[in-house]
Design an enzyme around this catalytic site. Structure first.
Site, PDB file in Angstrom:
ATOM      1  N   ASN A   1       3.625   5.579  13.308  1.00  0.00           N
ATOM      2  CA  ASN A   1       3.774   6.668  12.604  1.00  0.00           C
ATOM      3  C   ASN A   1       2.981   8.038  13.402  1.00  0.00           C
ATOM      4  O   ASN A   1       3.340   9.145  13.158  1.00  0.00           O
ATOM      5  CB  ASN A   1       3.610   6.639  11.343  1.00  0.00           C
ATOM      6  CG  ASN A   1       4.610   5.715  10.750  1.00  0.00           C
ATOM      7  OD1 ASN A   1       5.821   5.598  11.213  1.00  0.00           O
ATOM      8  ND2 ASN A   1       4.440   5.197   9.512  1.00  0.00           N
TER       9      ASN A   1
ATOM     10  N   HIS B   1       1.526  14.204  -6.186  1.00  0.00           N
ATOM     11  CA  HIS B   1       1.568  12.674  -5.833  1.00  0.00           C
ATOM     12  C   HIS B   1       1.494  12.538  -4.373  1.00  0.00           C
ATOM     13  O   HIS B   1       2.641  12.421  -3.675  1.00  0.00           O
ATOM     14  CB  HIS B   1       2.892  12.159  -6.514  1.00  0.00           C
ATOM     15  CG  HIS B   1       2.779  10.421  -6.501  1.00  0.00           C
ATOM     16  ND1 HIS B   1       4.073   9.702  -6.589  1.00  0.00           N
ATOM     17  CD2 HIS B   1       1.889   9.644  -6.678  1.00  0.00           C
ATOM     18  CE1 HIS B   1       3.874   8.578  -6.588  1.00  0.00           C
ATOM     19  NE2 HIS B   1       2.613   8.414  -6.388  1.00  0.00           N
TER      20      HIS B   1
ATOM     21  N   GLY C   1      -2.284  -0.530 -15.089  1.00  0.00           N
ATOM     22  CA  GLY C   1      -2.149   0.466 -13.998  1.00  0.00           C
ATOM     23  C   GLY C   1      -2.222   1.963 -14.614  1.00  0.00           C
ATOM     24  O   GLY C   1      -2.704   2.067 -15.418  1.00  0.00           O
TER      25      GLY C   1
ATOM     26  N   ARG D   1       4.582   0.328 -14.167  1.00  0.00           N
ATOM     27  CA  ARG D   1       4.664   1.425 -15.309  1.00  0.00           C
ATOM     28  C   ARG D   1       6.098   1.326 -15.951  1.00  0.00           C
ATOM     29  O   ARG D   1       6.925   0.812 -15.464  1.00  0.00           O
ATOM     30  CB  ARG D   1       4.647   2.870 -14.503  1.00  0.00           C
ATOM     31  CG  ARG D   1       3.512   3.613 -13.965  1.00  0.00           C
ATOM     32  CD  ARG D   1       3.476   4.739 -13.186  1.00  0.00           C
ATOM     33  NE  ARG D   1       4.205   4.660 -11.940  1.00  0.00           N
ATOM     34  CZ  ARG D   1       5.334   4.948 -11.794  1.00  0.00           C
ATOM     35  NH1 ARG D   1       6.089   5.518 -12.845  1.00  0.00           N
ATOM     36  NH2 ARG D   1       5.913   4.803 -10.636  1.00  0.00           N
TER      37      ARG D   1
ATOM     38  N   ARG E   1      -1.549  -5.482  -7.268  1.00  0.00           N
ATOM     39  CA  ARG E   1      -2.491  -4.389  -6.677  1.00  0.00           C
ATOM     40  C   ARG E   1      -3.796  -4.907  -6.591  1.00  0.00           C
ATOM     41  O   ARG E   1      -4.357  -5.846  -7.394  1.00  0.00           O
ATOM     42  CB  ARG E   1      -2.222  -3.175  -7.697  1.00  0.00           C
ATOM     43  CG  ARG E   1      -0.889  -2.815  -8.127  1.00  0.00           C
ATOM     44  CD  ARG E   1      -0.533  -1.110  -7.581  1.00  0.00           C
ATOM     45  NE  ARG E   1       0.682  -0.758  -7.707  1.00  0.00           N
ATOM     46  CZ  ARG E   1       1.015   0.354  -7.194  1.00  0.00           C
ATOM     47  NH1 ARG E   1       0.055   1.207  -6.767  1.00  0.00           N
ATOM     48  NH2 ARG E   1       2.266   0.490  -7.109  1.00  0.00           N
TER      49      ARG E   1
ATOM     50  N   ASP F   1      -3.150   8.694  -3.042  1.00  0.00           N
ATOM     51  CA  ASP F   1      -2.198   8.575  -4.399  1.00  0.00           C
ATOM     52  C   ASP F   1      -1.950  10.253  -5.017  1.00  0.00           C
ATOM     53  O   ASP F   1      -0.968  10.541  -5.200  1.00  0.00           O
ATOM     54  CB  ASP F   1      -2.508   7.802  -5.353  1.00  0.00           C
ATOM     55  CG  ASP F   1      -1.242   7.278  -6.261  1.00  0.00           C
ATOM     56  OD1 ASP F   1      -0.200   7.228  -5.621  1.00  0.00           O
ATOM     57  OD2 ASP F   1      -1.522   7.219  -7.476  1.00  0.00           O
TER      58      ASP F   1
ATOM     59  N   PHE G   1       4.324   2.117  10.629  1.00  0.00           N
ATOM     60  CA  PHE G   1       2.853   1.952  10.509  1.00  0.00           C
ATOM     61  C   PHE G   1       2.141   2.845  11.443  1.00  0.00           C
ATOM     62  O   PHE G   1       2.259   3.955  11.623  1.00  0.00           O
ATOM     63  CB  PHE G   1       2.577   0.291  10.400  1.00  0.00           C
ATOM     64  CG  PHE G   1       3.422  -0.393   9.596  1.00  0.00           C
ATOM     65  CD1 PHE G   1       2.897  -0.444   8.081  1.00  0.00           C
ATOM     66  CD2 PHE G   1       4.627  -1.113   9.416  1.00  0.00           C
ATOM     67  CE1 PHE G   1       3.818  -0.863   7.048  1.00  0.00           C
ATOM     68  CE2 PHE G   1       5.414  -1.817   8.481  1.00  0.00           C
ATOM     69  CZ  PHE G   1       4.965  -1.484   7.201  1.00  0.00           C
TER      70      PHE G   1
HETATM   71  P1  GTP Z   1       1.948   4.087  -5.124  1.00  0.00           P
HETATM   72  O1  GTP Z   1       0.554   3.360  -5.006  1.00  0.00           O
HETATM   73  O2  GTP Z   1       3.040   3.170  -5.876  1.00  0.00           O
HETATM   74  O3  GTP Z   1       2.128   5.473  -5.394  1.00  0.00           O
HETATM   75  O4  GTP Z   1       2.376   3.974  -3.580  1.00  0.00           O
HETATM   76  P2  GTP Z   1       2.041   4.061  -2.315  1.00  0.00           P
HETATM   77  O5  GTP Z   1       3.160   4.911  -1.421  1.00  0.00           O
HETATM   78  O6  GTP Z   1       0.649   4.231  -1.770  1.00  0.00           O
HETATM   79  O7  GTP Z   1       2.699   2.716  -1.336  1.00  0.00           O
HETATM   80  P3  GTP Z   1       2.262   1.768  -0.379  1.00  0.00           P
HETATM   81  O8  GTP Z   1       1.688   2.487   0.871  1.00  0.00           O
HETATM   82  O9  GTP Z   1       1.371   0.686  -0.854  1.00  0.00           O
HETATM   83  O10 GTP Z   1       3.836   1.315   0.130  1.00  0.00           O
HETATM   84  C1  GTP Z   1       3.705  -0.086   0.680  1.00  0.00           C
HETATM   85  C2  GTP Z   1       5.166  -0.217   1.089  1.00  0.00           C
HETATM   86  O11 GTP Z   1       5.534   0.538   2.067  1.00  0.00           O
HETATM   87  C3  GTP Z   1       5.093  -1.762   1.612  1.00  0.00           C
HETATM   88  O12 GTP Z   1       6.475  -2.309   1.218  1.00  0.00           O
HETATM   89  C4  GTP Z   1       5.185  -1.292   3.204  1.00  0.00           C
HETATM   90  O13 GTP Z   1       5.625  -2.370   3.765  1.00  0.00           O
HETATM   91  C5  GTP Z   1       6.000  -0.020   3.370  1.00  0.00           C
HETATM   92  N1  GTP Z   1       5.598   0.894   4.407  1.00  0.00           N
HETATM   93  C6  GTP Z   1       4.584   1.638   4.499  1.00  0.00           C
HETATM   94  N2  GTP Z   1       4.604   2.299   5.575  1.00  0.00           N
HETATM   95  C7  GTP Z   1       5.524   1.689   6.530  1.00  0.00           C
HETATM   96  C8  GTP Z   1       6.258   2.070   7.733  1.00  0.00           C
HETATM   97  O14 GTP Z   1       5.835   2.741   8.302  1.00  0.00           O
HETATM   98  N3  GTP Z   1       7.374   1.428   7.866  1.00  0.00           N
HETATM   99  C9  GTP Z   1       8.120   0.688   6.930  1.00  0.00           C
HETATM  100  N4  GTP Z   1       9.060  -0.040   7.312  1.00  0.00           N
HETATM  101  N5  GTP Z   1       7.448   0.306   5.786  1.00  0.00           N
HETATM  102  C10 GTP Z   1       6.254   0.752   5.424  1.00  0.00           C
HETATM  103  C1  SPV Z   2       2.636   4.563  -8.851  1.00  0.00           C
HETATM  104  O1  SPV Z   2       3.377   3.913  -9.401  1.00  0.00           O
HETATM  105  O2  SPV Z   2       3.110   5.674  -7.933  1.00  0.00           O
HETATM  106  C2  SPV Z   2       1.279   4.006  -8.650  1.00  0.00           C
HETATM  107  C3  SPV Z   2       0.767   2.887  -9.600  1.00  0.00           C
HETATM  108  O3  SPV Z   2       0.373   4.717  -7.860  1.00  0.00           O
HETATM  109  S1  SPV Z   2       0.503   3.497 -11.028  1.00  0.00           S
HETATM  110  O4  SPV Z   2      -0.869   3.811 -11.085  1.00  0.00           O
HETATM  111  O5  SPV Z   2       0.699   2.194 -11.876  1.00  0.00           O
HETATM  112  O6  SPV Z   2       1.340   4.234 -11.499  1.00  0.00           O
HETATM  113 MN    MN Z   3       1.269   6.571  -6.984  1.00  0.00          MN
END
Ligand code: GTP
Ligand code: SPV
Ligand code: MN
Length: 610
Positions: free
Chosen positions: A521, A255, A227, A83, A393, A302, A518
């Protein structure tokens, strides 16, 4: 210079019978001058034709069907990988409408700018008419949109991410309101003088505009195919425009991930959680609990739309798919996502293996000896650069997740029991804190700070305030948005969900995570839900209520008392500084609700007295 008269575009698919829609499509075609207009039905055959054409053109690489059936890899231009917040605009009538956290432009001036850049932008291309529903088609809480786009990658992605096609169109034809959204990659194949040029695998333009007109509820996006910049149902509609509709109608567009958690006694709860981009929403949405007897089912990863109904809040995921971060997704961190990605996936900017499958950092412990990286270059483990882009992604339908909740497409949504706010904080913020009240919960949401990730252009790792994880996504003045949250809570009263803050990312002085995260949690979720039921102990700090070690179910987890103490520490000096930072942050707004200023003053008072 000779200009070539624009020839009426050839029309395919079944044009709508809706006069307003047809006129708008004709107007945009007159401006952008596509060679063809295709009305999308959303059918399998239509999708197959689009995908094959993208493979023939080199936009998609078909993956090995034995390893990854019906799946594709796209590689974007290196300049179009996330973005672009600097090019994202909210064009409310007055600057105060957008507020200090958004880029505001005068709507009249911006319309002129857009007319200039969109003029002839689709020459030589097909303009696809993509009707879509956010939320189940026909649902009372759902909202409709139509995206006009010259990107077939966007069409195929919208088919995964939304309810796209004739069902949504029928709703529009029945007279339901809809949001118009215009998108062009900004790479016409013919100049105004008739001069032709070859297409490229990932057309885009260095000039980018992601524009929202909140008053007329319109979206215009130019120059990016990636995206949230291009799949306009997602951030542009379901967050920025929807937050404005929600303000006017008394609901919330957030969000947030959305899950159902069921404990060992078989009791189910619903939780929504706001974490900034790439901070673990998808992970928590697909959590495999480490506590025996627990299950978590996924409703969304999301976005959540949240509505007050009869003294409670109900939540619904308006999307139909996941656009999830690939790196870090592996059999240990997110086995559910790995299972969801077995087939029917569009991957973007991950690496390609020699046998025609995909790879990214974190998929396996050891990287393959040889890969083609996300830019199409030779790669080996000693290349010294990531094989997949950090914001690479996967795009996959939600119901491919084995964890999908049976209620995920219930048009009524589900009743919320708890709301979590979190960010990436290496220091200061304890593992979990229960708010003292709804107003305090809103304060926790409003003051989320997080280290920046690769999801947007900017400095990765830099700490920034990201209130409600909505900094890049709120379609109006953030201070008014906080006021709206306070109002919704007042309206719902006693039945409002309890609010907590969480932080999976606290580190020790060596830089290691203090909490395993992970699946573990689940232990935090378990405490949260027992607090909701009034069944778990806690101690108070100046920040709120926290579990003592004995209040958490830590059975089977090797977490020594010192580490636990470090994880939960509330350092007085750091928190006095934190309140100064929050005061500075609030000072950037001229209309912070008095309730939040009072919360800050009370917090400071509690810390000082400690
Ligand atoms: P958007 O799609 O961008 O809105 O993000 P999202 O919040 O869905 O991101 P996502 O769950 O894909 O986040 C992934 C990142 O968070 C990776 O770098 C993972 O390793 C990290 N992550 C997720 N859960 C944990 C956790 O419980 N502990 C740690 N240390 N890292 C985590
Ligand atoms: C974010 O950046 O929070 C996303 C990916 O979920 S995008 O759809 O590119 O904004
Ligand atoms: Mn998002």
């Amino acid at each position: 210079m000779n200009t070539v008269a624009h020839v009426a575009p050839r029309v395919t698919g079944t044009p709508s019978t809706d006069r307003v829609l047809v006129e708008w499509v004709e107007d945009i075609a007159a401006l952008t001058e596509p060679d063809r207009i295709h009305w999308c039905s959303g059918s399998q055959e239509e999708n197959d034709v689009l995908l094959q054409a993208m493979v023939d053109r080199g936009t998609l690489i078909a993956l090995n069907p034995d390893l990854r059936p019906n799946s594709y890899l796209a590689r974007s231009e290196p300049s179009d990988v996330a973005r672009v917040e600097a090019a994202t605009f909210i064009c409310s009538e007055k600057p105060e409408g957008a507020g200090p956290t958004n880029n505001w432009r005068d709507p009249q001036e911006m319309r002129q700018t857009l007319t200039n850049v969109f003029a002839g932008a689709m020459r030589g291309r097909t303009m696809y008419v993509v009707p879509f529903s956010m939320g189940p088609v026909g649902g009372e809480l759902s909202h409709l949109g139509v995206e006009l786009t010259d990107s077939s990658y966007v069409v195929a992605s919208m088919r995964i991410m939304t309810r796209m096609g004739s069902g949504a169109l029928a709703q529009i034809e029945a007279g339901e309101p809809w949001v118009p959204a215009v998108h062009s990659v900004g790479y016409p194949l013919r100049g105004a003088d008739g001069q032709e040029r070859e297409d490229v695998a990932w057309p885009c333009n260095d000039t980018k505009y992601i524009v929202h007109f909140p008053d007329s509820r319109e979206i215009w996006s130019y120059g990016s195919g990636y995206g949230g910049n291009a799949l306009l149902g997602k951030k542009c509609f379901a967050l920025r425009i929807a937050s404005v509709i929600a303000r006017d109608e008394g609901w919330l567009a957030e969000h947030m991930l959305l899950i159902e958690a069921t404990n060992e006694a078989g009791k189910s709860y619903h939780i929504a959680a706001a974490f900034p981009s790439a901070c673990g929403k998808t992970n928590l949405a697909m959590l495999q609990p480490s506590i025996p007897g627990w299950t978590v089912r996924t409703l969304g990863d999301d976005i959540a739309w949240i509505y007050p109904r009869e003294g409670r809040l109900r939540a619904l995921n308006p999307e139909a798919g996941f656009f999830g971060v690939a790196p870090g997704t592996g059999p240990e961190t997110n086995p559910t996502a790995i299972a969801a990605l077995e087939r029917n996936v569009i991957f973007t900017n991950v690496a390609l293996t020699d046998d025609g499958d995909v790879w990214w950092e974190g998929l396996t412990k050891e990287a393959p000896d040889h890969l083609i990286d996300w830019r199409g270059r030779e790669w080996s483990p000693d290349s010294g650069r990531p094989a997949a882009h950090p914001n690479s992604r996967f795009t996959v339908r939600a119901d491919q997740a084995p964890s999908i909740a049976p209620t995920w497409d219930d048009p009524e949504g589900v009743e919320l029991d708890a709301i979590l706010f979190g960010g990436r904080r290496a220091t200061n913020v304890p593992l979990v804190t229960e708010s003292r009240s709804w107003a305090h919960g809103v304060f926790l949401g409003a003051t989320i700070a997080s280290e920046q990730t690769a999801a947007a252009e900017g400095t990765v790792g830099q700490l920034r305030r990201d209130p409600f994880a909505m900094l890049p996504f709120c379609g109006y003045n953030m201070a008014d948005y906080w006021g709206h949250w306070l109002d919704v809570g007042t309206q719902v009263g006693e039945g409002a969900p309890k609010v907590f803050s969480v932080n999976w990312f606290r580190r020790n002085s060596d830089g290691d995570f203090l909490w395993p995260g992970f699946g573990e949690n689940a232990r935090v979720i378990d405490w949260v839900l027992r607090r909701v039921d009034g069944d778990a102990g806690a101690r108070n700090s100046s920040l709120g209520a926290h579990p003592r070690r004995e209040d958490l179910d830590l059975a089977g987890l090797d977490l020594d008392p010192e580490t636990f103490a470090e994880l939960m520490t509330v350092d007085r000096k750091s928190w006095l500084m934190e309140t100064d930072l929050i005061a500075d942050f609030f000072a950037g707004f001229d209309r912070v609700p008095g309730t939040l200023l009072a919360e800050l003053a009370q917090l400071r008072n509690r810390i000082e007295r400690e």
